[in-house]
Motif scaffolding. Sequence first.
Motif: not given
Length: 64
Positions: A12-29
């Motif tokens: 569950f923690q790993i899934l949350g970290a991946i979701a947070e990472f994807e969100h940060a990538l979208m914001s940067d783009r």
Amino acid sequence: MDTSTAIGRVFFQILGAIAEFEHALMSDRTLQGDRRGQDLRRHRRPSVRRGISVSSSAARSASV
């Protein structure tokens, strides 16, 4: 997903970290795209204003 076990909590923690990472990538783009658009608009030739017409009486008086 069983979060009562250690494996379930880690998963569950790993899934949350991946979701947070994807969100940060979208914001940067998105920010990069906004900046690129501003740069492109800044270096573009000014557009010609369309839709401004001269009345026929003004055109006749200008040609005289």
